[in-house]
Design an enzyme around this catalytic site. Structure first.
Site, PDB file in Angstrom:
ATOM      1  CG  ASN A  71      -1.964   1.092   1.153  1.00  0.00           C
ATOM      2  OD1 ASN A  71      -2.054   1.826   0.180  1.00  0.00           O
ATOM      3  ND2 ASN A  71      -2.734   1.236   2.208  1.00  0.00           N
ATOM      4  CG  ASP A  72       1.621   3.183   3.647  1.00  0.00           C
ATOM      5  OD1 ASP A  72       0.514   3.511   3.181  1.00  0.00           O
ATOM      6  OD2 ASP A  72       1.831   3.014   4.858  1.00  0.00           O
ATOM      7  CB  VAL A  73       6.064   0.356  -0.644  1.00  0.00           C
ATOM      8  CG1 VAL A  73       6.533   0.218   0.785  1.00  0.00           C
ATOM      9  CG2 VAL A  73       5.281  -0.858  -1.080  1.00  0.00           C
TER      10      VAL A  73
END
Lengths: 461, 98
Positions: free
Chosen positions: A387-389
Site C-alpha cells: 500500500n504505502d510503498v
C-alpha cells in the site's frame, strides 16, 4: 593463549560478516562466523578457568536445544519475531553476566571495586535490560499478542522517557558510590526495563523494520559493554561489530522510509499520521474494479509484468500462489519481474526471504532503484498486499504523512492491478490515490485466493 | 587506566571495522545478515560460561547459568536460522532443495 583464540574468532566474525553481505558468499560466511564462535566457546571451556563444567554444559545443552528447535520450526513469515526474541535473549544474557560479575567482585573480600568496572556494570545492566524489554515489546507487537500493531502514544511520553533516563543515571551513580548488590542495582534494572518498553511502544507495526535493526545494534552494544565488565577483548570486538552493522542497517531503513535517525532513537514516529489527508477527495472519485478472468486476459496479453508484493501478501500466505501465477505467465512468454521496496515486509530484506522460500529465483527480484526507470515500458504491474510503498502521494502531495518517502513508480505502467480486500486505507491509515487512477483496476479479495484464481484463469485461457 | 585505554582502543577500532565491513549490503541479504550478526552478538556466551563455571557464590552460579542458556539460544538459533534462510536463496536453473 585464550586471547589469541579470541582474536582468531574475531577475524572469523569480520570475514564472516563481510561474506554475509553478498548473496554468493553468504552461506560460507555464516559457517565461518559459527566456526569462530565454536572456537571461542571451546577455548573458554578449556582454558577460561571453568571449574564447574557440568552446570555450563547443562546450560549450553538446554540453550542449544531451544535454539535449534526455534531455528528449525519458525516459519519465514515469523522471522522478524524470531530475530526480536533472540536480540532480547542476547541483551538479557549480557545484563546477567554483568550482574554475576558484580556478585563475584562482591564475594571476593580482598578485591575492591574499581570505578571503571562499576561504570561498565551499570552501563551493561542498563543497555542489556533496555534491549531485553524493548525486544519483548517488538516481539509481542509483531505477533500481535497483548498489544496490537498500532503505535501506543500518550501525552508527555518524551518527558517521561527523559525522566526515567535521568532516574536510571541517578541509580547508576548511587550504585557507583556504593557498589554492592542492593537497592540501587534493582532500581537501575527496573527502570531500564520500563524504559525499554516505553521506547518501543510508540512505534507502530509498519515501522518495525527500523526497530528490529536498532535493537540488533543495542544487543551488540550490550555485549561490548559486558566486555568492559569482564575485561574481555572478544566481547568488545564482536559486540561493537554488531553494534556498528545494526546502525548501518537502521540508517538504510531510515532512508527507505524517509525518517530521520534521531526520530527513531527517541521513538514516537508512526503515530503522527494526520487523519483525513486527501481522504474526502478520494472517496468521491470513481474506482474501476475487475474480476480474475478479466485480469487474467490482460496479464496473458502483456509482454512485461512486474509484481509489487507487500507484507499483506505474506500475511495471506500468497507467495506460493503468486509464484505459480508467475510461472504460468512465463510459460506464455510474458517477462515477469518482482519489484522489491526496501521496506516491503516486517524487517529489512524480509520480502526477499519470503519469495526465496517460494522458490522465486533472486535474479527475478529487482530493487526499487533498478526497476523504477522501467515502469514506463511495463505493460502490467500487479500490486499484491502493498500500500504505502506504491503510494504516488509520497511524490505529489506535500500534505501526505509519507511525503518524501521513496516509492515504487507503479502508476507509470500501462495498467496497474491492485489486489486488496477493500478500499480501506492501509496500516498507516493513509489514503492511496493510486486506486482512483484511470489505468488502475482494483481486484477486491483475499491476496491468496485472488492469486490462486488468477493462476487458474491464466491456465484455462 | 592503561588497561581501560587498551580496551577503548579495541572498541573504537572495532566499531570502524564494523562500519567498513558492512557499508554496502544488497537488500537480498539484509535479513540473513541481521540474523547472522544477531548470532555474533551472542558472544556474551563467553562471559556467561565463565560466570557459571567459575562462580564464587550460588547467586552468581544461577545468574551465570541463566545467561548461558539465553546466550546459547541466541548463538545456536541465530546461526542455524541464518543457514536455513540462506539455503532458500537460489538462482535460476538450480535445483529445488528441501
Amino acid at each position: 593463549m585464550l586471547n589469541l583464540l579470541y582474536l582468531l574468532a574475531a577475524v572469523a566474525f569480520i570475514l564472516g560478516l563481510k561474506m554475509l553481505s553478498s548473496p554468493r558468499t553468504a552461506v560460507p560466511g555464516n559457517l565461518l562466523a559459527a566456526a569462530g564462535m565454536l572456537v571461542a566457546v571451546v577455548a573458554t571451556l578449556l582454558v577460561g578457568g571453568v571449574v564447574d563444567l557440568p552446570i555450563v554444559l547443562a546450560g549450553i545443552a538446554v540453550g542449544a536445544l531451544v535454539g535449534a528447535l526455534l531455528a528449525a520450526f519458525t516459519p519465514m513469515t515469523a522471522m522478524p519475531e524470531m530475530v526480536a526474541l533472540l536480540n532480547g535473549f542476547g541483551g538479557a544474557a549480557s545484563a546477567l553476566v554483568a550482574g554475576a560479575e558484580m556478585l563475584r567482585v562482591h564475594g571476593v573480600e580482598d578485591e575492591s571495586f574499581a570505578l571503571v568496572p562499576v561504570i561498565a556494570i551499570a552501563a551493561s545492566l542498563l543497555i542489556g535490560a533496555v534491549t531485553f524489554s524493548g525486544s519483548m515489546v517488538a516481539f509481542l507487537r509483531l505477533r500481535e499478542w497483548l498489544i496490537g500493531g498500532r503505535a501506543t502514544v500518550f501525552p508527555g511520553q518524551h518527558l517521561l522517557n527523559l525522566a526515567l533516563f535521568l532516574a536510571a543515571l541517578a541509580a547508576a551513580v548511587a550504585f557507583a558510590r556504593d557498589p554492592r548488590p542492593g537497592g540501587a542495582v534493582f532500581a537501575l534494572v527496573a527502570i531500564a526495563l520500563v524504559l525499554g518498553v516505553l521506547l518501543v511502544i510508540p512505534i507502530g507495526g509498519a515501522d518495525m523494520p527500523v526497530v528490529i535493526c536498532l535493537l540488533n545494534s543495542y544487543s551488540g552494544i550490550a555485549a561490548a559493554t559486558t566486555g568492559f565488565v569482564i575485561n574481555n577483548n572478544g566481547l568488545i570486538i564482536s559486540g561493537s561489530l554488531v553494534g556498528a552493522s545494526g546502525i548501518i542497517l537502521t540508517n538504510i531503513m531510515c532512508k527507505a522510509m524517509n525518517r530521520s535517525f534521531t526520530n527513531v532513537l527517541f521513538g514516537g514516529f508512526g503515530a503522527a499520521v494526520a487523519a483525513g489527508a486527501g481522504g474526502a477527495k478520494g472517496a468521491a472519485a470513481p474506482v474501476r474494479s475487475g474480476d480474475a478472468e478479466e485480469a487474467a486476459m490482460i496479464l496473458e496479453a502483456a509482454r512485461s509484468v512486474v509484481i509489487a508484493p507487500g507484507y499483506g501478501m505474506a500475511v495471506a500466505q500468497a507467495q506460493h500462489a503468486v509464484k505459480e501465477l508467475a510461472d504460468e505467465l512465463e510459460k506464455r512468454g510474458v517477462d515477469v519481474k518482482y519489484a522489491i521496496h526496501p521496506v516491503a515486509g516486517r524487517m529489512p530484506g524480509h520480502m526477499n526471504v519470503l519469495l526465496a522460500e517460494a522458490n522465486v529465483p533472486y535474479e527475478q527480484l529487482y530493487e526499487m532503484d533498478q526497476i523504477n526507470p522501467s515502469f514506463g515500458e511495463t505493460d502490467v504491474v500487479l500490486v499484491i498486499g502493498a500500500n504505502d510503498v506504491v503510494n504516488p502521494a509520497a511524490k505529489t502531495d506535500p500534505g501526505s504523512p509519507i511525503y518524501g518517502m521513496p516509492v515504487l513508480d507503479v502508476e507509470k505502467a500501462r495498467t496497474v492491478m491492485v489486489v486488496k480486500r477493500s478500499l480501506n486505507p492501509g496500516f498507516a491509515g493513509i489514503d492511496n490515490p493510486l486506486y482512483y487512477l484511470p489505468n488502475t483496476i482494483m481486484l477486491f479479495g483475499d491476496a491468496r485466493k485472488m492469486a490462486v484464481a488468477l493462476a487458474q484463469a491464466v491456465k484455462s485461457l | 587506566m592503561d588497561n581501560l585505554v587498551m580496551l577503548l582502543t579495541v572498541f573504537v577500532l572495532a566499531v570502524f571495522v564494523g562500519f567498513e565491513v558492512i557499508s554496502k549490503v544488497p537488500p537480498t541479504v539484509h535479513t540473513p545478515l541481521m540474523s547472522g550478526s544477531n548470532a555474533i552478538s551472542g558472544i556474551t556466551i563467553l562471559g556467561a560460561v565463565i560466570a557459571a563455571g567459575a562462580a564464587v557464590s550460588s547467586g552468581m552460579r544461577w545468574l551465570g547459568f541463566a545467561a548461558v542458556v539465553l546466550a546459547t539460544v541466541n548463538v545456536v538459533g541465530g546461526f542455524a536460522v541464518t543457514h536455513r534462510m540462506l539455503g532458500m536463496f537460489r538462482g535460476r536453473g538450480r535445483g529445488r532443495k528441501g
